[in-house]
Design an enzyme around this catalytic site. Structure first.
Site, mmCIF file in Angstrom:
data_model
loop_
_atom_site.group_PDB
_atom_site.id
_atom_site.type_symbol
_atom_site.label_atom_id
_atom_site.label_comp_id
_atom_site.label_asym_id
_atom_site.label_seq_id
_atom_site.Cartn_x
_atom_site.Cartn_y
_atom_site.Cartn_z
ATOM 1 N N GLY A 30 22.456 -4.910 18.165
ATOM 2 C CA GLY A 30 21.126 -5.172 17.614
ATOM 3 C C GLY A 30 21.230 -5.889 16.289
ATOM 4 O O GLY A 30 22.270 -6.480 15.973
ATOM 5 N N ASN A 31 20.157 -5.880 15.517
ATOM 6 C CA ASN A 31 20.193 -6.462 14.168
ATOM 7 C C ASN A 31 19.205 -5.719 13.290
ATOM 8 O O ASN A 31 18.538 -4.792 13.730
ATOM 9 C CB ASN A 31 19.926 -7.973 14.210
ATOM 10 N N TYR A 32 19.099 -6.136 12.018
ATOM 11 C CA TYR A 32 18.355 -5.366 11.018
ATOM 12 C C TYR A 32 16.862 -5.679 10.953
ATOM 13 O O TYR A 32 16.173 -5.193 10.070
ATOM 14 C CB TYR A 32 18.956 -5.603 9.632
ATOM 15 N N SER A 33 16.338 -6.511 11.842
ATOM 16 C CA SER A 33 14.913 -6.881 11.714
ATOM 17 C C SER A 33 14.009 -5.649 11.846
ATOM 18 O O SER A 33 14.160 -4.837 12.764
ATOM 19 C CB SER A 33 14.542 -7.910 12.793
ATOM 20 N N ALA A 50 14.016 -11.644 15.647
ATOM 21 C CA ALA A 50 15.448 -11.912 15.516
ATOM 22 C C ALA A 50 16.066 -11.545 16.871
ATOM 23 O O ALA A 50 16.321 -10.378 17.159
ATOM 24 C CB ALA A 50 16.046 -11.075 14.399
#
Ligand code: PMT
Length: 402
Positions: A208-211, A278
């Site tokens: 995943g990512n930090y969005s 993102a």
């Protein structure tokens, strides 16, 4: 723009209460009808007689009129108003509003309000800068309320000059601008993507990512407030990210593939799309059915490319439709953004760089550059709510008017 508008003006116990008279005078001069609701502390700073003389209406302060026992209905006020303005708003009132402490007529009116609410804080800098006040303001903003402050950098890193109430003429100008834009996107359909995507490795792990979704949700609110119908396709964001505007239809997805399908289905009937999510560019080639056990050996996960949602919408974009993208960069920012603008067939791209403090993932602020084929425009650090206004202003200029 204010002609015939019905404004509930909430006044609280601050020395800036005298400036409410100037607000009333300007609102009335511009054709608005004003109903004052004042807190008990507000009456210590300005008399109801002055206020009722200016508005030609009795001032409401108690649940019952002391003279004849008439019941003042906060519900009726909530339905009557085109807008509620609380100016000045003290730290105490802001705290009660954020937490639903309905112990006076102003707060009950706020909680029953169906119209947009504008809040002009007034307090000294220490009170304003305190984390409790900042948190309460953020909470109120996340509920869709408008915070009016001197300058445009609300919740920016610099707090100097903050806390003081914005000047009456600027407060009135904010209301005028709001009403002039309220209908500006009426009938338009806007697709917005927000948040991260999660690409499952096994039942308990993902890439995943930090969005956080904050930027995309701010864009959805801004378009909805200007009258557009918004389809908000969002990845897995925290439960605190909620939509409150009736014009926003939220579609929750998890993976890039799901986001791709939701967008591809909807874009043909949209006027425009803003792709703020993102999206993971890669996903595990295979997904384990069971939790992968630790063996002590190296673990290799082979990744396959995900669909590029932006590029595929760019390919099917029709005459009259617009497509706006984002670029989150860490290096060679402008040239990377320029390349994406062309490759994905965007009308413009919003560049934010992780090199800028207060910009990008999770923060309440962002610092952007809008890049078109013709040139670029740099903006200062602002709250994501204000950044959304700048982006939607740019988009509105491109959407064909009826
Ligand atoms: O959510 P927040 O915490 O508020 O943070 C906001 C943000 C930093 C996520 C936002 O401002 C932002 O920059 N979003 C785009 C992030 C990104 O993935 O950029 P990119 O350069 O990788 O992608 C370029 C564009 O193509 C983006 O519009 C993206 O949505 C889109 N894309 C990318 C990959 C893919 N497979 N499909 C896409 O549609």
């Amino acid at each position: 723009m204010l002609q015939g508008k019905k404004i509930v003006l909430g006044i609280t116990g601050s020395i800036a209460a005298y400036k409410s008279c100037l607000i009333i005078r300007q609102l009335i001069k511009k054709g608005a009808e004003v109903q004052v609701v004042i807190t008990p502390a507000g009456k210590e700073f300005i008399t109801p007689i002055t206020l009722s003389a200016l508005t030609s209406k009795p001032v409401i302060s108690e649940f019952f009129s002391q003279r004849d026992g008439t019941w003042h209905s906060h519900v009726d006020l909530g339905l009557w108003a085109d807008a509620m303005l609380i100016a000045p708003a003290t730290a105490s009132t802001i705290g009660k509003m954020a937490n639903g402490v309905a112990d006076n007529m102003l707060i009950t009116t706020y909680l029953s309000m169906k119209a947009p609410v504008f809040i002009a804080p007034a307090m000294d800098l220490d009170m304003y800068a305190h984390p409790s006040t900042q948190q309460n303001l953020k909470t109120l903003q996340s509920y869709g309320n408008h915070i009016i402050e001197p300058g445009t950098g609300f919740l920016a890193s610099k707090l100097e000059g903050k806390g003081r109430m914005e000047e009456p003429e600027n407060i009135v100008a904010v209301l005028e601008k709001f009403f002039s834009q309220q209908e500006s996107m009426k009938g338009k359909k806007i697709l917005i993507t927000a948040g991260p995507t999660y690409e499952k490795i096994d039942p308990v792990r993902f890439i995943g990512n930090y969005s956080s979704g904050k930027m995309g949700f701010a864009l959805a609110n801004e378009c909805a407030q200007r009258g557009a119908q918004v389809e908000l396709v969002c990845g897995p964001v925290s439960s605190s990210m909620q939509v409150h505007h009736p014009n926003i239809h939220r579609i929750d997805v998890e993976s890039a593939q799901e986001m791709y399908e939701a967008c591809k289905e909807r874009y043909p009937s949209m006027d425009s799309a803003i792709l703020c999510a993102a999206v993971a560019d890669y996903a595990p080639e295979t997904r384990a059915d069971q939790k992968i056990k630790r063996t002590g050996d190296d673990l290799v996960i082979r990744l396959k490319p995900n669909p590029d949602i932006a590029a595929s919408l760019g390919q099917i974009k029709k005459e009259g439709q617009t497509l706006v993208g984002f670029a989150l960069e860490t290096n060679d920012e402008e040239s990377n953004a320029q390349a994406k603008l062309k490759k994905k067939n965007f009308d413009f791209i919003v560049l934010n760089s992780l090199k800028d403090k207060g910009a990008g993932f999770q923060t309440d602020t962002n610092k952007i550059t809008i890049i078109t084929a013709e040139g670029k425009k740099d903006y200062p650090l602002k709250s994501k709510v204000e950044v959304a206004k700048d982006i939607v202003d740019e988009l509105s200029a491109l959407i064909p008017k009826p």
